[in-house]
Design an enzyme around this catalytic site. Structure first.
Site, PDB file in Angstrom:
ATOM      1  N   GLY A 135      23.237 -23.648 -24.995  1.00 49.33           N
ATOM      2  CA  GLY A 135      21.942 -23.372 -24.353  1.00 49.33           C
ATOM      3  C   GLY A 135      22.082 -23.648 -22.761  1.00 49.33           C
ATOM      4  O   GLY A 135      20.579 -22.469 -22.582  1.00 49.33           O
ATOM      5  N   ASP A 157      19.012 -27.574 -21.537  1.00 51.62           N
ATOM      6  CA  ASP A 157      17.829 -26.291 -21.380  1.00 51.62           C
ATOM      7  C   ASP A 157      16.948 -26.739 -21.993  1.00 51.62           C
ATOM      8  O   ASP A 157      15.477 -26.467 -21.716  1.00 51.62           O
ATOM      9  CB  ASP A 157      18.797 -25.549 -22.940  1.00 51.62           C
ATOM     10  CG  ASP A 157      19.257 -25.753 -24.455  1.00 51.62           C
ATOM     11  OD1 ASP A 157      19.382 -26.828 -24.431  1.00 51.62           O
ATOM     12  OD2 ASP A 157      19.429 -25.656 -25.170  1.00 51.62           O
ATOM     13  N   ASP A 200      13.827 -32.278 -26.989  1.00 52.33           N
ATOM     14  CA  ASP A 200      12.886 -31.990 -28.146  1.00 52.33           C
ATOM     15  C   ASP A 200      12.902 -33.821 -28.185  1.00 52.33           C
ATOM     16  O   ASP A 200      12.130 -33.894 -27.767  1.00 52.33           O
ATOM     17  CB  ASP A 200      13.697 -31.040 -29.205  1.00 52.33           C
ATOM     18  CG  ASP A 200      12.998 -30.259 -29.862  1.00 52.33           C
ATOM     19  OD1 ASP A 200      11.613 -30.526 -29.935  1.00 52.33           O
ATOM     20  OD2 ASP A 200      13.685 -29.917 -30.996  1.00 52.33           O
ATOM     21  N   LYS A 242       9.389 -30.679 -24.175  1.00 52.92           N
ATOM     22  CA  LYS A 242       8.448 -30.410 -25.706  1.00 52.92           C
ATOM     23  C   LYS A 242       8.443 -31.975 -25.738  1.00 52.92           C
ATOM     24  O   LYS A 242       8.925 -32.469 -26.809  1.00 52.92           O
ATOM     25  CB  LYS A 242       8.927 -30.071 -26.931  1.00 52.92           C
ATOM     26  CG  LYS A 242       9.174 -28.632 -26.854  1.00 52.92           C
ATOM     27  CD  LYS A 242       9.923 -28.286 -28.337  1.00 52.92           C
ATOM     28  CE  LYS A 242      10.664 -27.196 -28.252  1.00 52.92           C
ATOM     29  NZ  LYS A 242      10.865 -26.695 -29.643  1.00 52.92           N
ATOM     30  N   PHE A 275       8.837 -22.801 -30.828  1.00 52.78           N
ATOM     31  CA  PHE A 275      10.794 -22.704 -30.761  1.00 52.78           C
ATOM     32  C   PHE A 275      10.623 -21.830 -30.568  1.00 52.78           C
ATOM     33  O   PHE A 275      10.661 -20.640 -30.707  1.00 52.78           O
ATOM     34  CB  PHE A 275      10.785 -22.595 -32.688  1.00 52.78           C
ATOM     35  CG  PHE A 275      12.439 -22.997 -32.333  1.00 52.78           C
ATOM     36  CD1 PHE A 275      13.253 -23.690 -32.637  1.00 52.78           C
ATOM     37  CD2 PHE A 275      13.635 -21.168 -33.138  1.00 52.78           C
ATOM     38  CE1 PHE A 275      14.272 -24.025 -32.726  1.00 52.78           C
ATOM     39  CE2 PHE A 275      15.140 -21.900 -32.644  1.00 52.78           C
ATOM     40  CZ  PHE A 275      15.459 -22.337 -32.559  1.00 52.78           C
ATOM     41  N   VAL A 276      11.261 -21.970 -29.046  1.00 51.63           N
ATOM     42  CA  VAL A 276      11.753 -20.746 -28.274  1.00 51.63           C
ATOM     43  C   VAL A 276      13.029 -20.436 -28.371  1.00 51.63           C
ATOM     44  O   VAL A 276      14.413 -21.000 -28.575  1.00 51.63           O
ATOM     45  CB  VAL A 276      11.373 -21.481 -26.524  1.00 51.63           C
ATOM     46  CG1 VAL A 276       9.333 -21.763 -26.597  1.00 51.63           C
ATOM     47  CG2 VAL A 276      12.189 -22.681 -26.670  1.00 51.63           C
ATOM     48  N   ARG A 279      19.937 -15.222 -26.859  1.00 55.05           N
ATOM     49  CA  ARG A 279      20.523 -16.002 -25.826  1.00 55.05           C
ATOM     50  C   ARG A 279      20.247 -15.353 -24.450  1.00 55.05           C
ATOM     51  O   ARG A 279      20.261 -15.598 -23.344  1.00 55.05           O
ATOM     52  CB  ARG A 279      21.614 -16.449 -25.563  1.00 55.05           C
ATOM     53  CG  ARG A 279      21.653 -17.764 -26.870  1.00 55.05           C
ATOM     54  CD  ARG A 279      23.265 -18.318 -26.881  1.00 55.05           C
ATOM     55  NE  ARG A 279      23.829 -19.460 -27.961  1.00 55.05           N
ATOM     56  CZ  ARG A 279      23.969 -20.198 -28.198  1.00 55.05           C
ATOM     57  NH1 ARG A 279      22.877 -20.685 -27.313  1.00 55.05           N
ATOM     58  NH2 ARG A 279      23.856 -21.170 -29.194  1.00 55.05           N
TER      59      ARG A 279
HETATM   60  P1  IMP Z   1      16.935 -32.842 -28.731  1.00 53.46           P
HETATM   61  O1  IMP Z   1      18.514 -33.807 -29.524  1.00 53.46           O
HETATM   62  O2  IMP Z   1      15.701 -32.985 -30.278  1.00 53.46           O
HETATM   63  O3  IMP Z   1      15.845 -32.915 -27.561  1.00 53.46           O
HETATM   64  O4  IMP Z   1      17.218 -31.733 -29.133  1.00 53.46           O
HETATM   65  C1  IMP Z   1      17.769 -30.856 -28.316  1.00 53.46           C
HETATM   66  C2  IMP Z   1      17.999 -29.304 -28.349  1.00 53.46           C
HETATM   67  O5  IMP Z   1      17.815 -29.477 -29.700  1.00 53.46           O
HETATM   68  C3  IMP Z   1      17.906 -28.794 -27.164  1.00 53.46           C
HETATM   69  O6  IMP Z   1      19.385 -28.932 -26.405  1.00 53.46           O
HETATM   70  C4  IMP Z   1      17.842 -26.603 -27.954  1.00 53.46           C
HETATM   71  O7  IMP Z   1      19.581 -27.053 -28.543  1.00 53.46           O
HETATM   72  C5  IMP Z   1      17.731 -27.405 -29.123  1.00 53.46           C
HETATM   73  N1  IMP Z   1      16.152 -26.732 -29.286  1.00 53.46           N
HETATM   74  C6  IMP Z   1      15.480 -27.734 -29.627  1.00 53.46           C
HETATM   75  N2  IMP Z   1      14.325 -26.750 -29.259  1.00 53.46           N
HETATM   76  C7  IMP Z   1      14.758 -25.688 -29.759  1.00 53.46           C
HETATM   77  C8  IMP Z   1      13.895 -24.346 -29.213  1.00 53.46           C
HETATM   78  O8  IMP Z   1      12.559 -25.027 -29.219  1.00 53.46           O
HETATM   79  N3  IMP Z   1      14.549 -23.241 -29.104  1.00 53.46           N
HETATM   80  C9  IMP Z   1      16.202 -23.437 -29.534  1.00 53.46           C
HETATM   81  N4  IMP Z   1      16.895 -24.458 -29.076  1.00 53.46           N
HETATM   82  C10 IMP Z   1      16.030 -25.906 -29.354  1.00 53.46           C
HETATM   83 MG    MG Z   2      21.442 -27.837 -26.740  1.00 52.68          MG
END
Ligand code: IMP
Ligand code: MG
Length: 181
Positions: free
Chosen positions: A46, A102, A105, A133, A154-155, A167
Site C-alpha cells: 500500500g 499507508d 487502522d 483512522k 474504507f478507502v 491502487r
Molecule cells: P492495522 O494493522 O489494522 O493498523 O492495518 C493496517 C493495514 O490495513 C493497512 O496497512 C492497510 O493495508 C489495511 N487497511 C486499513 N484500512 C484500510 C482501508 O480503508 N483501505 C484499504 N486498506 C486498509
Molecule cells: Mg498495509
C-alpha cells in the site's frame, strides 16, 4: 463480498496529497538533518506510491528498502495476527530509519513492524503514515508523522487497494456500496 458493486467517492484530491507530502518531507528533512543516510522502509504494497513521492521530495541521502507484513483475514477486516512475508534486505543497526505506512487502522501492523525493527538497534527510528483512522485503534501507537486523519471509512487509491483493485487512482476515495445490503 468483493463482488458487490461499489463506487468511489473522492475524499482527498491528488493536489491535496501532493501538498501534504511536500510539507511532510520538509519536516522529515529537518528531523534527520545531517544524517549520513536515511533508510526509508516502505511497507508493501500500500505504501508504494506514497514512498515514491516522498523520497523525491526528500533532500537527504536515502536508501530505499521494503518490508511486507500481512495480516490474516479478508479484504476489509483487519487482523491482530501479523506475519512478515518479506523482510528488508539491508542492515539497520546504528542507522537512521523511517518506516512508511499507508494507513494506521487498528495499529497492529505498525506496532509489530516497529517492535521488530527496534530490536535491530537502529540509531533512530521514526514512522510516517499517509492516513490515520484513530477511531479504529486497538493498539496504542501513533506514527511520528501523519498525512491525514480520516473517519472510519474504507478507502482506496494512491497505492491503497480494495481486494487488489483501485491502487492506481491518483486520489484517495472512499468505497460506497451501491447495492441494498
Ligand atoms: P492495522 O494493522 O489494522 O493498523 O492495518 C493496517 C493495514 O490495513 C493497512 O496497512 C492497510 O493495508 C489495511 N487497511 C486499513 N484500512 C484500510 C482501508 O480503508 N483501505 C484499504 N486498506 C486498509
Ligand atoms: Mg498495509
Amino acid at each position: 463480498m468483493t463482488g458487490r458493486p461499489y463506487v468511489i467517492d473522492q475524499m482527498i484530491s491528488a493536489k491535496a496529497i501532493a501538498a501534504r507530502v511536500e510539507a511532510l518531507a520538509a519536516e522529515i528533512e529537518r528531523h534527520f538533518a545531517g544524517t549520513d543516510k536515511l533508510v526509508v522502509v516502505g511497507l508493501l504494497r500500500g505504501s508504494f506510491i506514497f514512498i515514491a513521492d516522498l523520497v523525491r521530495e526528500l533532500g537527504l541521502p536515502v536508501e530505499v528498502d521494503f518490508l511486507e507484513a500481512s495480516s490474516y483475514g479478508n479484504a476489509m477486516e483487519s487482523s491482530r495476527e501479523v506475519r512478515i512475508l518479506k523482510d528488508i534486505r539491508g542492515q539497520i543497526e546504528g542507522r537512521d530509519v523511517l518506516v512508511v505506512e499507508d494507513i494506521v487502522d487498528t495499529g497492529h501492523t505498525l506496532s509489530h513492524v516497529v517492535r521488530l525493527l527496534e530490536g535491530r538497534r537502529p540509531r533512530r527510528l521514526e514512522t510516517i503514515a499517509l492516513l490515520d483512522k484513530p477511531s479504529r485503534r486497538e493498539v496504542d501507537i501513533k506514527a511520528t508523522w501523519t498525512g491525514f486523519e480520516i473517519p472510519d471509512e474504507f478507502v482506496v487509491g494512491y497505492g491503497i487497494d480494495f481486494a487488489q483493485r483501485n491502487r492506481n487512482l491518483p486520489y484517495i476515495g472512499k468505497v460506497r456500496f451501491t447495492d441494498a445490503a
